[in-house]
Design an enzyme around this catalytic site. Structure first.
Site, PDB file in Angstrom:
ATOM      1  N   LYS A 166       3.953 -45.168  -7.778  1.00 40.08           N
ATOM      2  CA  LYS A 166       2.690 -45.827  -8.069  1.00 40.08           C
ATOM      3  C   LYS A 166       1.744 -45.650  -6.884  1.00 40.08           C
ATOM      4  O   LYS A 166       2.189 -45.663  -5.746  1.00 40.08           O
ATOM      5  CB  LYS A 166       2.907 -47.314  -8.354  1.00 40.08           C
ATOM      6  CG  LYS A 166       3.858 -47.601  -9.518  1.00 40.08           C
ATOM      7  CD  LYS A 166       3.291 -47.144 -10.847  1.00 40.08           C
ATOM      8  CE  LYS A 166       4.239 -47.487 -11.989  1.00 40.08           C
ATOM      9  NZ  LYS A 166       3.709 -47.068 -13.301  1.00 40.08           N
ATOM     10  N   GLU A 195       4.029 -41.394 -17.652  1.00 42.87           N
ATOM     11  CA  GLU A 195       3.792 -40.772 -18.954  1.00 42.87           C
ATOM     12  C   GLU A 195       2.473 -40.016 -19.055  1.00 42.87           C
ATOM     13  O   GLU A 195       2.353 -39.054 -19.806  1.00 42.87           O
ATOM     14  CB  GLU A 195       3.861 -41.831 -20.066  1.00 42.87           C
ATOM     15  CG  GLU A 195       2.689 -42.791 -20.158  1.00 42.87           C
ATOM     16  CD  GLU A 195       2.761 -43.944 -19.168  1.00 42.87           C
ATOM     17  OE1 GLU A 195       1.880 -44.811 -19.223  1.00 42.87           O
ATOM     18  OE2 GLU A 195       3.711 -43.981 -18.354  1.00 42.87           O
ATOM     19  N   HIS A 283      10.226 -40.066 -22.381  1.00 40.18           N
ATOM     20  CA  HIS A 283       9.394 -41.259 -22.245  1.00 40.18           C
ATOM     21  C   HIS A 283       8.917 -41.628 -23.638  1.00 40.18           C
ATOM     22  O   HIS A 283       8.571 -40.765 -24.432  1.00 40.18           O
ATOM     23  CB  HIS A 283       8.200 -40.999 -21.324  1.00 40.18           C
ATOM     24  CG  HIS A 283       7.539 -42.257 -20.855  1.00 40.18           C
ATOM     25  ND1 HIS A 283       6.841 -43.086 -21.713  1.00 40.18           N
ATOM     26  CD2 HIS A 283       7.474 -42.836 -19.628  1.00 40.18           C
ATOM     27  CE1 HIS A 283       6.366 -44.125 -21.019  1.00 40.18           C
ATOM     28  NE2 HIS A 283       6.740 -44.000 -19.768  1.00 40.18           N
ATOM     29  N   HIS A 316      13.778 -43.413 -21.609  1.00 38.83           N
ATOM     30  CA  HIS A 316      13.066 -44.466 -20.884  1.00 38.83           C
ATOM     31  C   HIS A 316      13.028 -45.723 -21.743  1.00 38.83           C
ATOM     32  O   HIS A 316      12.559 -45.685 -22.875  1.00 38.83           O
ATOM     33  CB  HIS A 316      11.636 -43.980 -20.596  1.00 38.83           C
ATOM     34  CG  HIS A 316      10.829 -44.914 -19.758  1.00 38.83           C
ATOM     35  ND1 HIS A 316      10.739 -44.788 -18.393  1.00 38.83           N
ATOM     36  CD2 HIS A 316      10.052 -45.970 -20.082  1.00 38.83           C
ATOM     37  CE1 HIS A 316       9.939 -45.725 -17.916  1.00 38.83           C
ATOM     38  NE2 HIS A 316       9.511 -46.455 -18.920  1.00 38.83           N
TER      39      HIS A 316
END
Length: 332
Positions: A166, A195, A283, A316
């Site tokens: 992040k 994603e 994902h 995920h």
């Protein structure tokens, strides 16, 4: 004219499960209007709507069709074999002949296609599917699976620990991989792209792969039997996904990530069928559009089963509730 939907009811019929696909639905049919020209005894009802779902998702339609011979209808019709109006649950058995082997789009177009738009239906959710072995074996399935992932990582006695960098967007390729290396150095096993990180101007996919594989090799994180995992998000058009997958393989990467719902199950099967021998990490971005409602849509359990058929090695699922609701984090 009686309503033909009730002819799709076969409650309690004994089935050879090797010849049928079974689908469990949550169904509500409130304030259902009676069928046109229906008698009072046939005017609406939960069982009629259940039959309508079976009809529309197999060989039926809203009216009689003269070309539909009785023997064809009997062999190919969907059958409502279980019905619990109090619990709003129905179970439909579909003859295996209705489905093309190895074709998930056709499967979904059948049992999860037009049925959601039926006027008789006020709520419908595909909750579970049961697939016979012969149908399952028509799909590639995972190349590695959990056992293969444990073998390449050397981790056999504990869960894998993963991390997402992040901010998810905005870092350069170099900054993104530098942060990943710090995470690996702290003992984490897996880092994945988020994603919506694919190949933006600030973080080009090919530069990220070059930087990632280079730094991981230098640190010894791609040694045989002791590998750390980096999941590079190859999601794009199919042609570009194939190009990106080949690039990851050529550079010595070990994991291809795909946004399976937005890319499509056919794309996942296409990448898996290339037999790259790498982990395919899925994902599930956009899944809550289908899974969040308990009254309408498709459960995460169904999506997970289809992802495995398509060839996904890992899926995920999200953390325990924090940002997202409990039901959108877990796979049921």
């Amino acid at each position: 004219m009686t309503n033909p939907y009730k002819s799709y009811l076969s409650i309690g019929e004994k089935l050879d499960k090797s010849k049928f696909i079974l689908a469990t639905f949550h169904l509500q049919s409130e304030n259902q209007p009676p069928a046109r020209n229906a008698s009072a005894s046939d005017a609406g009802g939960f069982d009629q709507t259940a039959g309508g779902v079976a009809a529309e998702s197999s060989v039926g339609t809203w009216t009689d069709v003269s070309l539909q011979e009785k023997i064809l209808w009997e062999n190919l019709r969907g059958r409502v074999v279980e019905l619990d109006e109090k619990a709003s649950i129905i179970r439909i058995a579909y003859p295996l002949e209705l489905f093309e082997p190895g074709n998930i789009p056709q499967f979904l177009s059948s049992i999860a296609g037009n049925v959601f738009g039926l006027s008789e239906v006020s709520a419908l959710r595909l909750m579970d599917i049961e697939l016979p072995e012969v149908y399952v074996r028509s799909f590639p399935g995972p190349f590695l699976g959990i056992d293969g992932i444990r073998k390449i990582t050397g981790i056999s006695d504990r869960p894998f620990l993963g991390s997402i960098i992040k901010p998810k967007l905005g870092l350069s390729a170099q900054e993104h991989i530098a942060a990943s290396m710090e995470v690996y150095d702290s003992g984490i096993d897996l880092v994945k792209d988020d994603e919506n990180l694919t190949s933006q101007t600030f973080n080009n996919f090919y530069t990220r792969v070059d930087e990632g594989t280079k730094r991981m090799k230098e640190a010894g994180y791609l040694k045989e039997g002791r590998q750390k995992i980096y999941a590079y998000n190859i999601t794009a058009s199919y042609e570009e996904m194939l190009k990106r997958a080949e690039y990851v393989v050529d550079r010595g990467g070990n994991c291809l990530m795909m946004d399976v719902l937005t890319a499509g199950f056919a794309s996942v099967c296409g990448i898996r069928n290339r037999n790259f021998g790498k982990i395919i990490h899925a994902h599930r971005a956009m899944h809550a559009a289908f899974t969040r409602s308990k009254q309408y849509g498709i459960s995460m359990l169904v999506i997970a089963k289809l992802a495995r058929l398509a060839g996904v090695d890992s899926l995920h699922t999200g953390l325990l509730p924090a940002v997202f609701t409990r039901d959108t984090c877990l796979t049921w």
